[in-house]
Enzyme design. Structure first.
Site, PDB file in Angstrom:
ATOM      1  N   CYS A  61     -52.873  35.121  50.131  1.00 52.47           N
ATOM      2  CA  CYS A  61     -52.640  34.616  48.810  1.00 52.47           C
ATOM      3  C   CYS A  61     -52.835  36.069  47.875  1.00 52.47           C
ATOM      4  O   CYS A  61     -53.474  37.035  48.140  1.00 52.47           O
ATOM      5  CB  CYS A  61     -53.763  33.661  48.238  1.00 52.47           C
ATOM      6  SG  CYS A  61     -53.481  33.623  46.472  1.00 52.47           S
TER       7      CYS A  61
ATOM      8  N   ARG B 209     -58.900  34.716  51.035  1.00 52.79           N
ATOM      9  CA  ARG B 209     -58.997  33.120  50.878  1.00 52.79           C
ATOM     10  C   ARG B 209     -59.116  32.273  51.886  1.00 52.79           C
ATOM     11  O   ARG B 209     -58.250  31.498  52.060  1.00 52.79           O
ATOM     12  CB  ARG B 209     -58.178  32.680  49.388  1.00 52.79           C
ATOM     13  CG  ARG B 209     -58.320  33.554  48.478  1.00 52.79           C
ATOM     14  CD  ARG B 209     -57.263  32.681  47.094  1.00 52.79           C
ATOM     15  NE  ARG B 209     -57.765  31.731  46.474  1.00 52.79           N
ATOM     16  CZ  ARG B 209     -57.378  31.287  45.524  1.00 52.79           C
ATOM     17  NH1 ARG B 209     -56.239  31.645  45.071  1.00 52.79           N
ATOM     18  NH2 ARG B 209     -58.148  30.102  44.816  1.00 52.79           N
TER      19      ARG B 209
ATOM     20  N   ASP C   8     -61.450  33.481  36.846  1.00 49.68           N
ATOM     21  CA  ASP C   8     -60.434  32.786  36.220  1.00 49.68           C
ATOM     22  C   ASP C   8     -60.184  33.322  34.722  1.00 49.68           C
ATOM     23  O   ASP C   8     -58.950  33.155  33.965  1.00 49.68           O
ATOM     24  CB  ASP C   8     -59.947  31.260  35.976  1.00 49.68           C
ATOM     25  CG  ASP C   8     -59.610  30.849  37.522  1.00 49.68           C
ATOM     26  OD1 ASP C   8     -59.590  31.721  38.327  1.00 49.68           O
ATOM     27  OD2 ASP C   8     -59.696  29.566  37.826  1.00 49.68           O
TER      28      ASP C   8
ATOM     29  N   ARG D 221     -47.079  27.145  36.406  1.00 47.17           N
ATOM     30  CA  ARG D 221     -48.043  26.630  37.362  1.00 47.17           C
ATOM     31  C   ARG D 221     -49.347  25.953  36.631  1.00 47.17           C
ATOM     32  O   ARG D 221     -49.834  25.118  37.321  1.00 47.17           O
ATOM     33  CB  ARG D 221     -48.689  27.507  38.557  1.00 47.17           C
ATOM     34  CG  ARG D 221     -47.266  27.828  39.470  1.00 47.17           C
ATOM     35  CD  ARG D 221     -47.925  28.516  40.551  1.00 47.17           C
ATOM     36  NE  ARG D 221     -49.301  27.883  41.192  1.00 47.17           N
ATOM     37  CZ  ARG D 221     -50.277  28.739  41.691  1.00 47.17           C
ATOM     38  NH1 ARG D 221     -50.122  29.951  41.624  1.00 47.17           N
ATOM     39  NH2 ARG D 221     -51.420  28.057  42.075  1.00 47.17           N
TER      40      ARG D 221
ATOM     41  N   LYS E 276     -56.348  21.836  34.934  1.00 47.15           N
ATOM     42  CA  LYS E 276     -55.364  21.762  35.983  1.00 47.15           C
ATOM     43  C   LYS E 276     -56.249  21.981  37.375  1.00 47.15           C
ATOM     44  O   LYS E 276     -56.143  20.983  38.365  1.00 47.15           O
ATOM     45  CB  LYS E 276     -54.616  23.132  36.295  1.00 47.15           C
ATOM     46  CG  LYS E 276     -53.943  23.250  37.666  1.00 47.15           C
ATOM     47  CD  LYS E 276     -53.113  24.701  37.664  1.00 47.15           C
ATOM     48  CE  LYS E 276     -53.962  25.883  37.891  1.00 47.15           C
ATOM     49  NZ  LYS E 276     -54.315  26.024  39.171  1.00 47.15           N
ATOM     50  N   ASN E 277     -57.484  22.511  37.228  1.00 51.83           N
ATOM     51  CA  ASN E 277     -58.181  22.628  38.335  1.00 51.83           C
ATOM     52  C   ASN E 277     -59.222  21.329  38.762  1.00 51.83           C
ATOM     53  O   ASN E 277     -59.895  21.191  39.823  1.00 51.83           O
ATOM     54  CB  ASN E 277     -59.119  23.914  38.546  1.00 51.83           C
ATOM     55  CG  ASN E 277     -58.229  25.408  38.772  1.00 51.83           C
ATOM     56  OD1 ASN E 277     -57.043  25.131  39.057  1.00 51.83           O
ATOM     57  ND2 ASN E 277     -58.867  26.208  38.684  1.00 51.83           N
TER      58      ASN E 277
END
Ligand code: UD1
Length: 418
Positions: A118, A123, A306, A398, A22-23
């Site tokens: 967030c 952030r 993460d 997501r 995803k990233n």
């Protein structure tokens, strides 16, 4: 709202394939803004954040031809006529801010909503903005929006205060169409940024040094279309391996090179797992309870933030006590109260969590708060005795493609409840 229902206690066993990262995919899709020719991307994960990116690009006038049942999309940014990322889209997906660099570089203007607070910390995007200003952009903050203009971006020497992943992406993309050479120092070395640099090179950009601290980019007047396959998701891989370790199982994840997850694999080994490394897969074998291991999250090649929540779920059932230090985001322990509901013994002092491993956890109803926290709660549920219900799993959607199907294939008792 969908929930996940898990009956814990099964050891995970078998083989699973990870989706595209995803990233990596998010900035890669956005890189299509840099050219008026079609770009074809393969191995794009079928996720909510990807659909949001399509919406964002369509809003600007990009033609999106998606064949997501085959994880492929063709993007054509020839007809871009709006240089804006609106609040509604940026709010749900902070990564939208990386449209700033490409829009400014190709069209000389960009208007991007400020991402705002967030769940995992403040952030801000000050490093992105400072870098673009150094390249000659004039930037104003107005009514919650960043407005940037530059008749032509100019190459510059930019030293990032911190190796921010997003700022490195934004500036790398901006520099590909700037006049002259850009030297980016203290860059983020994350593999997803290396993947982005490779796409840019496939589009005709001249880039050197991705994956190191210093990236040099020689600006070009124009980039062209490309075909590119997105790398596998190292965080998804790490999540399944964590679940295998927590449940004393044996799992092989395919579609990922072991190299990009090395900092996590060595910790799994310290926790007692046997790891088989390969450029195409990683296999983890474990027996019984893992051993307690300390970790500190750091920029790549350090332990990824993460993976912190998932690793904590493993440590919740480890033999002994472990210390987890989070140095990247200031508020990334929101999974802790939920893991405690399963019986985990965790105390937090500032950015440090101390986990006293327990022989067992007990199933309970839980609430997911963010993407990786959700993954950690699933792992908690998979080890806990009895039933765990994880609410608000839209966070999971997501970032994890078909996670319940993949975990079921590995022997987990898990189902989505509508
Ligand atoms: C990306 C990843 C995210 C991951 C993070 C760190 C995507 C879509 N997201 O997020 O999953 O957790 O990298 O590996 O790829 N900061 C500033 N000013 C800035 C930019 C960042 O102060 O201008 C701070 C942030 O608040 C944070 C730290 O720097 O504390 C790291 O942020 P950054 O590396 O930019 O993360 P993201 O790109 O947002």
């Amino acid at each position: 709202m969908d929930k996940m229902r898990i009956i814990g206690g099964n050891s995970l066993r078998g083989t699973v394939k990870v989706s595209g990262a995803k990233n990596a995919a998010l900035p890669i899709l956005i890189a299509s803004l840099l050219t008026d020719e079609p770009c074809i991307f393969e191995n794009v994960p079928n996720l909510q954040d990807i659909r949001t990116t399509f919406k964002l690009l369509q809003f600007m006038g990009v033609h999106v031809d998606s064949k997501m049942d085959h994880n492929e999309v063709t993007l054509n940014a020839k007809g871009v006529n709006r240089f804006e990322a609106p609040y509604d889209l940026v709010r749900t997906m902070r990564a939208s801010v990386v449209v700033l660099g490409p829009l400014l570089a190709r069209f000389g203007e960009a208007k991007v909503s400020l991402p705002g607070g967030c769940a995992i910390g403040a952030r801000p995007i000050n490093y992105h903005l400072a870098g673009l200003e150094k390249m000659g952009a004039r930037i104003n903050l107005d009514a919650g929006y960043v407005r940037a203009i530059a008749s032509k971006l100019k190459g510059a020497r930019i030293a990032l205060e911190f190796p921010s992943v997003g700022a490195t992406q934004n500036l790398m993309m901006a520099a590909t169409l700037a006049e002259g050479e850009t030297i980016l120092e203290n860059c983020a070395k994350e593999p997803e940024n290396v993947d982005l640099a490779r796409v840019l090179r496939a589009m005709g950009a001249e880039i050197y040094g991705e994956g190191t601290e210093v990236i040099r980019i020689q600006g070009k007047p124009k980039l062209h279309g490309c075909r590119y396959q997105v790398m596998g998701d190292r965080i998804e891989a790490g999540t399944y391996l964590s679940a295998a370790l927590a449940t004393g199982g044996q799992v092989r994840v395919e579609g990922i090179s072991s190299e990009v997850l090395e900092s996590v694999l060595v910790r799994f080994e310290e926790a007692g797992a046997k790891i088989q490394r390969d450029p195409q897969f990683i296999e983890l074998a474990s027996h019984g309870r893992p051993k307690a291991v300390n970790i500190t999250t750091l920029p790549y090649p350090g332990f990824p933030t993460d993976m912190q929540a998932q690793f904590m779920a493993v440590m919740a059932v480890a033999e002994g006590s472990s210390v987890i230090t989070e140095t990247i985001f200031e508020n990334r322990f929101m999974h802790v109260p939920e893991l405690q509901r399963l019986g985990a013994n965790i105390t937090i002092r500032g950015n440090i969590a101390v986990i006293q491993g327990q022989p067992t956890l007990k199933g309970a109803p839980l609430m997911a708060t963010d993407l990786r926290a959700s993954a950690s709660l699933l792992i908690g549920g998979l080890v806990a005795e009895g039933e765990t219900i994880v609410n608000r799993i839209y966070h999971l959607d997501r970032g994890y493609e078909g996670i319940e199907a993949k975990l079921s294939k590995l022997g987990a008792e898990i189902e989505r409840v509508k």
